[in-house]
Design a protein around this motif. Structure first.
Motif, short mmCIF file in Angstrom:
data_model
loop_
_atom_site.label_atom_id
_atom_site.label_comp_id
_atom_site.label_asym_id
_atom_site.label_seq_id
_atom_site.Cartn_x
_atom_site.Cartn_y
_atom_site.Cartn_z
N VAL A 6 -7.22 -18.83 -10.73
CA VAL A 6 -5.83 -18.75 -10.16
C VAL A 6 -5.20 -17.77 -11.05
N ALA A 7 -4.73 -16.71 -10.40
CA ALA A 7 -4.40 -15.57 -10.99
C ALA A 7 -2.94 -14.98 -10.40
N PRO A 8 -2.35 -14.23 -10.95
CA PRO A 8 -1.05 -13.65 -10.18
C PRO A 8 -1.27 -12.95 -8.67
N GLY A 9 -0.39 -13.10 -7.96
CA GLY A 9 -0.55 -12.35 -6.63
C GLY A 9 -0.67 -10.80 -7.29
N PHE A 10 -1.45 -9.94 -6.58
CA PHE A 10 -1.50 -8.49 -6.66
C PHE A 10 -0.09 -8.17 -6.43
N VAL A 11 0.43 -6.96 -6.88
CA VAL A 11 1.57 -6.10 -6.71
C VAL A 11 1.18 -4.88 -6.37
N SER A 12 1.52 -4.20 -5.09
CA SER A 12 1.11 -2.87 -4.71
C SER A 12 2.46 -2.13 -4.98
N SER A 13 2.43 -1.03 -6.09
CA SER A 13 3.60 -0.35 -6.25
C SER A 13 3.66 0.89 -5.34
N HIS A 14 2.96 1.08 -4.42
CA HIS A 14 3.12 2.22 -3.32
C HIS A 14 2.32 1.79 -2.18
N SER A 15 3.05 1.55 -1.18
CA SER A 15 2.71 1.04 0.08
C SER A 15 3.65 1.60 1.41
N HIS A 16 2.96 1.74 2.56
CA HIS A 16 3.34 2.04 3.71
C HIS A 16 3.12 0.92 4.72
N LEU A 17 3.87 -0.28 4.93
CA LEU A 17 3.25 -1.23 5.59
C LEU A 17 3.13 -1.16 7.16
N PHE A 18 4.13 0.00 7.65
CA PHE A 18 4.15 0.00 8.97
C PHE A 18 2.83 0.68 9.56
N THR A 19 1.95 1.21 8.75
CA THR A 19 0.77 1.89 9.22
C THR A 19 -0.47 1.32 9.60
N SER A 20 -0.20 -0.21 9.61
CA SER A 20 -1.38 -1.26 9.55
C SER A 20 -2.13 -1.11 11.10
N GLY A 21 -1.49 -0.55 11.94
CA GLY A 21 -2.40 -0.45 13.31
C GLY A 21 -2.70 0.96 13.46
N LEU A 22 -2.87 1.67 12.37
CA LEU A 22 -3.52 3.35 12.48
C LEU A 22 -4.52 3.47 11.70
N ARG A 23 -5.25 2.74 11.46
CA ARG A 23 -6.50 2.80 10.62
C ARG A 23 -7.45 3.69 11.16
N GLY A 24 -8.18 4.35 10.36
CA GLY A 24 -9.55 5.18 10.91
C GLY A 24 -9.10 6.47 11.46
N LEU A 25 -7.77 6.93 11.41
CA LEU A 25 -7.35 8.27 11.86
C LEU A 25 -7.55 9.22 10.84
N GLY A 26 -7.39 10.62 11.17
CA GLY A 26 -7.72 11.43 10.21
C GLY A 26 -8.63 11.62 9.25
N VAL A 27 -9.88 11.18 9.76
CA VAL A 27 -11.06 10.82 8.61
C VAL A 27 -11.53 12.35 8.31
N ALA A 28 -11.42 13.29 9.02
CA ALA A 28 -11.89 14.42 8.61
C ALA A 28 -11.04 15.60 7.74
N ASP A 29 -9.81 14.93 7.62
CA ASP A 29 -8.78 15.72 6.99
C ASP A 29 -8.23 15.35 5.66
N THR A 30 -7.57 16.14 4.86
CA THR A 30 -6.90 15.91 3.86
C THR A 30 -5.45 15.38 4.24
N LEU A 31 -4.49 15.26 3.16
CA LEU A 31 -3.22 14.67 3.54
C LEU A 31 -2.62 15.16 4.58
N TYR A 32 -2.21 16.70 4.71
CA TYR A 32 -1.27 16.84 5.82
C TYR A 32 -2.05 16.68 7.38
N GLY A 33 -3.32 17.05 7.28
CA GLY A 33 -3.76 16.80 8.67
C GLY A 33 -3.92 15.20 8.98
N TRP A 34 -4.28 14.45 8.11
CA TRP A 34 -4.32 13.22 8.09
C TRP A 34 -2.78 12.57 8.68
N CYS A 35 -1.71 13.13 8.13
CA CYS A 35 -0.27 12.63 8.36
C CYS A 35 -0.14 13.07 9.76
#
Length: 457
Positions: free
Chosen positions: A59-88
């Motif tokens: 039994v441990a504390p729930g994890f805390v994510s200090s940096h998240s973008h929850l609206f992206t949950s349905g956008l996985r697997g995109l921009g796999v061949a790109d760095t940040l800006y192409g992925w964006c």
């Protein structure tokens, strides 16, 4: 209502100590959503409306994510061949065509996904009102249209309806409108968040945008908003390996604007110099480290041990579901350990006890919410995970806390509790909106792609 947890391998992460607070056979009493007592052995005369016998599970504390973008949950697997800006371009090029209702359901889905994976509190960057536009020479033009205050507020609503605790991070979009209009727009968003249940909406913050803003006064405007509205600020900063000299030059904008204090967080903070780290640490700024995201986007490895040695506070975030793909905090911790040890050639540079603290109490500290979440201590919210090392069995627990970090995974996660109430059982949400959230993103996001006129790839 009260709950008594018994026969637990407790990991408490106490404030003010480097010790993980391990209790081999412990108990915890929850009353009205908060921890009322905690101890070793038999709870004695302690009683409760409900008894939860975890039979030797962690039994441990729930994890805390200090940096998240929850609206992206349905956008996985995109921009796999790109760095940040192409992925964006691939991912945010989709949400540029989203409606407030699209982004509400995407956020709700993402928050439920976090909860199902043991993350009970998140610093959530909302998709800004100003739609995404491609980077040119390391910056944006800044003339994309605004989508209205509701575009932000519906994302905050999605967090609240999920039952996750969150800090709501809001973009100021300082190239859109006059300064008075910019502050009025931000104030309206902050007011919406502050009117929510404060047990869940833990605060408002600025999504720092100086890194890619073409406006030279962007830092001054953000600092004025921090002071005027009493909010913190987390800036995506020095993340991408592109246009590094331009990125580094913008650190002076925050420094000279007086931003470097306890309310200032730098997200990623990879392409640094010793001078930048020294000045940020001396000023009291903190950083949020996203190991899985940094690896997925080929961004690099932040100098986290060095930052900590210089007195900088550090938290850990899971970032986008669209760039961690599986929002697994155990994967995130192990990737962080491996990346730092591979970089330094020193196993002591990132130990399991430290990385666990960074992904719980450390994250809560930099977010300014450590008085309420991040550890199992009397008076704090009873947000915890139940993790069974025998399902599947990992063998003898020679060092239980290290085994918790190195050998546990989502397959061992039996239950997630927020305020002492079960919100996920073996990955299945108890939220009545969960099925609709799943159905909506499967229907709505292809419709967004159709409005966009092309597949996101």
């Amino acid at each position: 209502m009260s709950l008594l947890v018994i026969n637990a391998r407790l990991i408490t992460i106490p404030t003010g100590s480097d010790d993980p607070g391990y209790i081999e056979r412990g108990w915890m009493r929850v009353e009205d959503g908060r921890i009322a007592g905690i101890g070793a052995g038999d709870p004695g005369d302690a009683t409760a409306d409900e008894v939860l016998d975890v039979d030797g599970a962690f039994v441990a504390p729930g994890f805390v994510s200090s940096h998240s973008h929850l609206f992206t949950s349905g956008l996985r697997g995109l921009g796999v061949a790109d760095t940040l800006y192409g992925w964006c371009d691939s991912m945010l090029g989709m949400t540029a065509h989203a409606t407030p209702e699209d982004v509400y359901w995407s956020t709700l889905h993402g928050a439920l996904d976090f909860l199902g994976n043991g993350v009970t509190t998140a610093y959530n960057f909302t998709d800004p009102q100003q739609a995404w536009e491609s980077m040119v020479d390391g910056k944006r033009v800044g003339d994309a249209p605004l989508r209205g205050t509701e575009y932000h507020t519906r994302q905050a609503d999605g967090c609240l309806d999920s039952g996750i605790r969150f800090v709501d991070s809001i973009g100021m979009d300082v190239t859109a409108g006059t300064d008075d209009e910019i502050f009025a727009r931000f104030e309206a968003s902050v007011a919406h968040t502050r009117a929510m249940d404060p047990d869940f909406a833990l605060g408002a913050s600025i999504m720092g945008q100086v890194q890619w803003s073409p406006r030279p006064e962007a830092a001054e405007i953000e600092v004025e908003a921090m002071r005027r509205f009493g909010v913190t600020n987390q800036a995506h900063f020095l993340e991408s390996p592109e246009a590094v000299p331009l990125q580094q030059s913008k650190f002076a904008l925050y420094r000279d604007a007086g931003a470097l204090g306890e309310g200032m967080m730098f997200g990623h903070f990879i392409q640094t110099t010793p001078e930048i780290i020294e000045q940020a640490a001396a000023g009291g700024a903190s950083m949020s480290w996203q190991p899985a995201s940094n690896g997925r986007l080929a961004s690099g490895t932040a100098l986290v041990p060095e930052m900590i040695a210089m007195g900088m506070k550090v938290g850990i975030g899971l970032d986008d579901q669209a760039c961690t793909d599986v929002s697994d905090p155990w994967q995130n911790m192990r990737m962080g350990i491996a990346m730092q040890r591979a970089r330094t050639k020193d196993p002591l540079s990132m130990m399991p006890e430290l990385v666990l603290r960074l992904h719980t109490l450390g994250s809560a500290e930099i977010m300014g919410v450590a008085d309420r979440v991040g550890s199992l201590e009397v008076g704090k919210f009873a947000d915890f995970v139940v993790v069974d090392p025998r399902r599947p069995d990992v063998g003898p627990l020679w060092h239980p806390v290290r085994s918790y970090v190195l050998s546990m995974s989502l397959r061992n996660l039996l239950g997630v509790y927020v305020g002492g109430e079960l919100v996920s059982r073996a990955g299945e949400s108890t939220n009545p909106l969960a099925a609709e959230a799943s159905a909506r993103i499967h229907a709505d996001l292809p419709a967004v792609a159709e409005r966009r006129g092309r597949h996101p790839h």
